[in-house]
Design a protein around this motif. Structure first.
Motif, PDB file in Angstrom:
ATOM      1  N   ARG A 294     113.191   6.920  12.346  1.00  0.00           N
ATOM      2  CA  ARG A 294     113.402   6.747  10.912  1.00  0.00           C
ATOM      3  C   ARG A 294     113.962   8.038  10.295  1.00  0.00           C
ATOM      4  O   ARG A 294     114.952   8.008   9.558  1.00  0.00           O
ATOM      5  CB  ARG A 294     112.084   6.373  10.248  1.00  0.00           C
ATOM      6  N   GLU A 295     113.329   9.167  10.630  1.00  0.00           N
ATOM      7  CA  GLU A 295     113.775  10.439  10.074  1.00  0.00           C
ATOM      8  C   GLU A 295     115.155  10.823  10.586  1.00  0.00           C
ATOM      9  O   GLU A 295     115.975  11.375   9.847  1.00  0.00           O
ATOM     10  CB  GLU A 295     112.768  11.547  10.411  1.00  0.00           C
ATOM     11  N   TYR A 296     115.429  10.506  11.857  1.00  0.00           N
ATOM     12  CA  TYR A 296     116.730  10.859  12.425  1.00  0.00           C
ATOM     13  C   TYR A 296     117.846  10.067  11.756  1.00  0.00           C
ATOM     14  O   TYR A 296     118.908  10.605  11.426  1.00  0.00           O
ATOM     15  CB  TYR A 296     116.719  10.591  13.933  1.00  0.00           C
ATOM     16  N   ILE A 297     117.608   8.785  11.537  1.00  0.00           N
ATOM     17  CA  ILE A 297     118.608   7.948  10.865  1.00  0.00           C
ATOM     18  C   ILE A 297     118.830   8.427   9.435  1.00  0.00           C
ATOM     19  O   ILE A 297     119.967   8.549   8.961  1.00  0.00           O
ATOM     20  CB  ILE A 297     118.178   6.466  10.890  1.00  0.00           C
ATOM     21  N   LEU A 298     117.732   8.724   8.730  1.00  0.00           N
ATOM     22  CA  LEU A 298     117.858   9.215   7.361  1.00  0.00           C
ATOM     23  C   LEU A 298     118.612  10.540   7.314  1.00  0.00           C
ATOM     24  O   LEU A 298     119.399  10.797   6.402  1.00  0.00           O
ATOM     25  CB  LEU A 298     116.476   9.368   6.724  1.00  0.00           C
ATOM     26  N   LYS A 299     118.382  11.403   8.300  1.00  0.00           N
ATOM     27  CA  LYS A 299     119.081  12.685   8.367  1.00  0.00           C
ATOM     28  C   LYS A 299     120.587  12.470   8.526  1.00  0.00           C
ATOM     29  O   LYS A 299     121.396  13.106   7.846  1.00  0.00           O
ATOM     30  CB  LYS A 299     118.545  13.518   9.526  1.00  0.00           C
ATOM     31  N   LYS A 300     120.973  11.534   9.414  1.00  0.00           N
ATOM     32  CA  LYS A 300     122.394  11.267   9.630  1.00  0.00           C
ATOM     33  C   LYS A 300     123.043  10.673   8.384  1.00  0.00           C
ATOM     34  O   LYS A 300     124.169  11.022   8.024  1.00  0.00           O
ATOM     35  CB  LYS A 300     122.582  10.327  10.826  1.00  0.00           C
ATOM     36  N   ILE A 301     122.330   9.770   7.721  1.00  0.00           N
ATOM     37  CA  ILE A 301     122.863   9.182   6.480  1.00  0.00           C
ATOM     38  C   ILE A 301     123.020  10.271   5.421  1.00  0.00           C
ATOM     39  O   ILE A 301     124.009  10.314   4.686  1.00  0.00           O
ATOM     40  CB  ILE A 301     121.940   8.049   5.969  1.00  0.00           C
ATOM     41  N   ASP A 302     122.054  11.181   5.378  1.00  0.00           N
ATOM     42  CA  ASP A 302     122.102  12.284   4.420  1.00  0.00           C
ATOM     43  C   ASP A 302     123.288  13.198   4.726  1.00  0.00           C
ATOM     44  O   ASP A 302     124.002  13.640   3.823  1.00  0.00           O
ATOM     45  CB  ASP A 302     120.795  13.067   4.487  1.00  0.00           C
ATOM     46  N   GLU A 303     123.517  13.495   6.015  1.00  0.00           N
ATOM     47  CA  GLU A 303     124.640  14.346   6.412  1.00  0.00           C
ATOM     48  C   GLU A 303     125.978  13.711   6.060  1.00  0.00           C
ATOM     49  O   GLU A 303     126.956  14.415   5.773  1.00  0.00           O
ATOM     50  CB  GLU A 303     124.590  14.615   7.925  1.00  0.00           C
ATOM     51  N   CYS A 304     126.024  12.364   6.096  1.00  0.00           N
ATOM     52  CA  CYS A 304     127.271  11.649   5.790  1.00  0.00           C
ATOM     53  C   CYS A 304     127.362  11.263   4.317  1.00  0.00           C
ATOM     54  O   CYS A 304     128.199  10.430   3.932  1.00  0.00           O
ATOM     55  CB  CYS A 304     127.378  10.397   6.670  1.00  0.00           C
ATOM     56  N   ASN A 305     126.472  11.866   3.491  1.00  0.00           N
ATOM     57  CA  ASN A 305     126.483  11.623   2.036  1.00  0.00           C
ATOM     58  C   ASN A 305     126.400  10.138   1.685  1.00  0.00           C
ATOM     59  O   ASN A 305     127.043   9.671   0.746  1.00  0.00           O
ATOM     60  CB  ASN A 305     127.737  12.239   1.406  1.00  0.00           C
ATOM     61  N   GLY A 306     125.607   9.406   2.472  1.00  0.00           N
ATOM     62  CA  GLY A 306     125.380   7.996   2.168  1.00  0.00           C
ATOM     63  C   GLY A 306     126.467   7.059   2.673  1.00  0.00           C
ATOM     64  O   GLY A 306     126.382   5.847   2.447  1.00  0.00           O
ATOM     65  N   ASN A 307     127.481   7.571   3.340  1.00  0.00           N
ATOM     66  CA  ASN A 307     128.544   6.721   3.889  1.00  0.00           C
ATOM     67  C   ASN A 307     128.021   6.053   5.157  1.00  0.00           C
ATOM     68  O   ASN A 307     127.906   6.676   6.212  1.00  0.00           O
ATOM     69  CB  ASN A 307     129.782   7.572   4.194  1.00  0.00           C
ATOM     70  N   MET A 308     127.724   4.749   5.052  1.00  0.00           N
ATOM     71  CA  MET A 308     127.068   4.043   6.152  1.00  0.00           C
ATOM     72  C   MET A 308     127.978   3.897   7.365  1.00  0.00           C
ATOM     73  O   MET A 308     127.506   3.914   8.513  1.00  0.00           O
ATOM     74  CB  MET A 308     126.577   2.677   5.679  1.00  0.00           C
ATOM     75  N   SER A 309     129.267   3.734   7.152  1.00  0.00           N
ATOM     76  CA  SER A 309     130.192   3.597   8.283  1.00  0.00           C
ATOM     77  C   SER A 309     130.222   4.881   9.102  1.00  0.00           C
ATOM     78  O   SER A 309     130.157   4.852  10.338  1.00  0.00           O
ATOM     79  CB  SER A 309     131.601   3.264   7.783  1.00  0.00           C
ATOM     80  N   ARG A 310     130.324   6.038   8.410  1.00  0.00           N
ATOM     81  CA  ARG A 310     130.330   7.317   9.119  1.00  0.00           C
ATOM     82  C   ARG A 310     128.993   7.590   9.787  1.00  0.00           C
ATOM     83  O   ARG A 310     128.938   8.120  10.907  1.00  0.00           O
ATOM     84  CB  ARG A 310     130.667   8.444   8.152  1.00  0.00           C
ATOM     85  N   ALA A 311     127.890   7.210   9.112  1.00  0.00           N
ATOM     86  CA  ALA A 311     126.554   7.411   9.689  1.00  0.00           C
ATOM     87  C   ALA A 311     126.397   6.592  10.959  1.00  0.00           C
ATOM     88  O   ALA A 311     125.877   7.078  11.975  1.00  0.00           O
ATOM     89  CB  ALA A 311     125.484   7.034   8.668  1.00  0.00           C
TER      90      ALA A 311
END
Length: 451
Positions: free
Chosen positions: A410-427
Motif C-alpha cells: 500500500r505504501e509503495y503504491i502510494l509513494k509511486k503515485i506521489d512521485e508521479c504527481n497523481g498521474n495514474m498512467s505514469r504510476a
C-alpha cells in the motif's frame, strides 16, 4: 538603482557631479569630509565612490585605506580624483585597491565612462563572490553525526593526494557532493571538475563522450568533439554510476587510466592527459566483478581510496541541519524571507525512512515551499501525506505477515503515485503494471483514488 558616493571638498565640483550623475539615473550622495565618508560607508552600501585626494580633515588615501577595514564584502569601487596627480600617488592608490584615477579638471565624458566601468566591475565582483558562496555550499558536507564528521575528516586527509577514489552509496546520498568536496580541497582545485553520468549516456555514445572523436566519426554531430577525459586535463574527472559501463568501455577506460592517454574515435594519434579520476556507484562492484559484469582489474584501479556515503536513515540527527539549509536556499531562490520549520514537523521528517536519501528530502522541501507561497513557518500539516503515512506505519503493529505485506504494498503504491504527481498512467508504468491492474490492486488494498 546604482548608488554613487562623492567625497570632495570643492562644493562646485560636488554639485556639478551630483547633477550630471543624477541625470544619468544614479542615486547620488555627497560629502566634503573623509570622516563622514567612512560613516556613510558603514551605514549603507555604495557601488562607486569618487574620492578626492585632498580633503580638509584627512588624506583621501587614508580614507581609502580605512575603507578596506570595514567588515563587509559589499565595498564600492573607488575612483580617485586629484588636481595634483603624480605617478607615485596613482601607484599608491592602485595598491590600496582604487579602480581608476581621474585628473582635475574633470572630463564629463571620461568621468561617465569610468563610473560605468566601475559599476560593471562591481557587478562582476559580486557575481564572483556569489559563485564562490554557491561553490562552498555545493562542497559542504552538512551534519554533526559521526558519519558526517568521518566523511569530512576522510576528505581532508585524502583530497590533497592524487589517488583515485571510488565512492559507494545509495542513490541520492550525495556522492557527487563528496566528489566535489574532494576536488575543492585538492591541489587541482583551481582547475576544472568534469562530471559524466555513465548511466545516462546510451551505450553507442559513451565512448565518444569519454574520449571524443575526430573527422566526423559520429554521424549527425560536429566534425570533432573533445571528450570528458580531454576536457578534464589537469583537473578532476568524476565518473558517476561507473558500474553501468559496458565491458567494452571498461577496457578502454582501464587503458586510459594506466597510460594517461587515449585515442579519440576516428583519430590515429593518441592524446596525453593528466587527470585525477573519481568514480561513484550505487552497486556492489565486488559482487558485479564476481558475476562478470565489471572488470576486476578496473575495480582495483578505481578502488585505491574507497569512500562509503551512509544513507540518510543512518544519520537522522543531521536531518534538522539539512532541512534548515535547504529551506534557506529555497528562500533565497524564490525570493522569500527566511523560512522556519517547527519542531514537530522536524520530528516527523526524522521518522520517515528516506528511501531516496538526501535528494528526496531536498525535493520534498522544495515542493513544500512552492505549494505554500505565503507560509514562513513550515508545520506538520504542510508536509506531504507520504511523510505522515510513514510515521503512522511506524507506530502501528502487524498481527500477521499478510498485514505487513499489504501495508508495504500500500505504501509503495502510494509513494509511486506521489512521485508521479497523481498521474495514474505514469504510476502504473513505473510499477510495471497495467493501469487497470493498478486500479484493482488499489481497491484490494483499500486505497481510494481521492487518497
Amino acid at each position: 538603482m546604482n548608488r554613487i558616493l562623492i567625497v570632495d571638498d570643492e562644493q562646485e565640483i560636488r554639485k556639478s557631479l551630483e547633477e550630471i550623475l543624477t541625470e544619468e539615473g544614479y542615486s547620488v550622495t555627497s560629502t566634503a569630509s573623509g570622516a563622514e565618508a567612512i560613516v556613510l560607508l558603514r551605514d549603507a552600501p555604495y557601488d562607486v565612490m569618487l574620492l578626492d585626494i585632498w580633503l580638509p580633515d584627512r588624506d583621501g588615501l587614508d580614507v581609502l585605506g580605512e575603507m578596506r577595514s570595514i567588515d563587509t564584502e559589499d565595498k564600492p569601487e573607488v575612483v580617485v580624483v586629484s588636481g595634483h596627480a603624480t605617478i607615485e600617488t596613482a601607484v599608491k592608490a592602485t595598491k590600496l585597491g582604487a579602480f581608476d584615477f581621474l585628473e582635475k579638471p574633470l572630463s564629463l565624458e571620461r568621468t561617465l565612462i569610468v563610473v560605468k566601468n566601475a559599476i560593471e566591475a562591481k557587478r562582476l565582483r559580486n557575481e564572483n563572490l556569489e559563485y564562490k558562496r554557491q561553490l562552498a555550499l555545493e562542497t559542504a558536507i552538512t551534519g554533526e553525526s559521526v558519519p558526517a564528521k568521518a566523511l569530512r575528516q576522510q576528505v581532508k586527509l585524502m583530497a590533497p593526494t592524487n589517488g583515485r577514489v571510488l565512492i559507494y552509496g545509495e542513490s541520492g546520498t550525495g556522492k557527487e557532493l563528496i566528489a566535489r568536496a574532494i576536488h575543492a580541497e585538492s591541489t587541482r582545485a583551481d582547475r576544472v571538475f568534469i562530471e559524466l553520468n555513465c548511466a545516462a549516456i546510451p551505450e553507442d555514445y559513451i565512448e565518444s563522450e569519454l574520449f571524443g572523436y575526430r573527422n566526423g566519426a559520429v554521424p549527425g554531430g560536429p566534425a570533432e568533439k573533445r571528450g570528458t577525459f580531454e576536457r578534464a586535463n589537469g583537473g578532476t574527472l568524476f565518473l558517476d554510476e561507473v558500474g553501468d559501463m559496458s565491458l567494452k568501455t571498461q577496457a578502454k577506460v582501464l587503458r586510459a587510466l594506466d597510460e594517461q592517454r587515449f585515442v579519440p574515435v576516428g583519430a590515429t594519434q593518441p592524446i596525453s592527459v593528466d587527470v585525477r579520476v573519481i568514480a561513484a556507484t550505487n552497486k556492489n562492484l565486488e559482487e558485479e566483478t564476481a558475476k562478470g559484469n565489471f572488470r576486476e582489474d578496473l575495480f582495483y584501479r578505481l578502488n585505491v581510496i574507497p569512500f562509503f556515503v551512509p544513507p540518510l536513515r543512518e544519520r537522522k540527527e543531521d536531518i534538522p541541519l539539512l532541512t534548515r539549509e535547504f529551506l534557506r536556499a529555497y528562500g533565497r531562490e524564490y525570493g522569500r524571507p527566511r523560512i522556519e520549520i517547527e519542531d514537530e514537523a522536524l520530528e516527523l521528517l526524522k521518522q520517515y525512512p528516506w528511501p531516496g536519501n538526501v535528494r528526496e528530502l531536498k525535493n520534498i522541501l522544495e515542493r513544500v515551499v512552492i505549494l505554500n507561497p505565503q507560509v514562513q513557518r513550515i508545520e506538520r500539516r504542510h508536509l506531504p501525506m507520504l511523510v505522515h503515512r510513514a510515521a503512522n506505519r511506524r507506530t502501528a503493529g502487524f498481527s500477521t505477515l499478510q498485514d505487513a505485506r499489504e501495508s508495504y504494498e500500500r505504501e509503495y503504491i502510494l509513494k509511486k503515485i506521489d512521485e508521479c504527481n497523481g498521474n495514474m498512467s505514469r504510476a502504473a508504468e513505473s510499477l510495471g503494471l497495467e493501469r487497470s491492474h493498478l486500479y484493482r490492486k488499489m481497491r484490494t488494498l483499500g486505497i481510494s483514488t481521492r487518497e
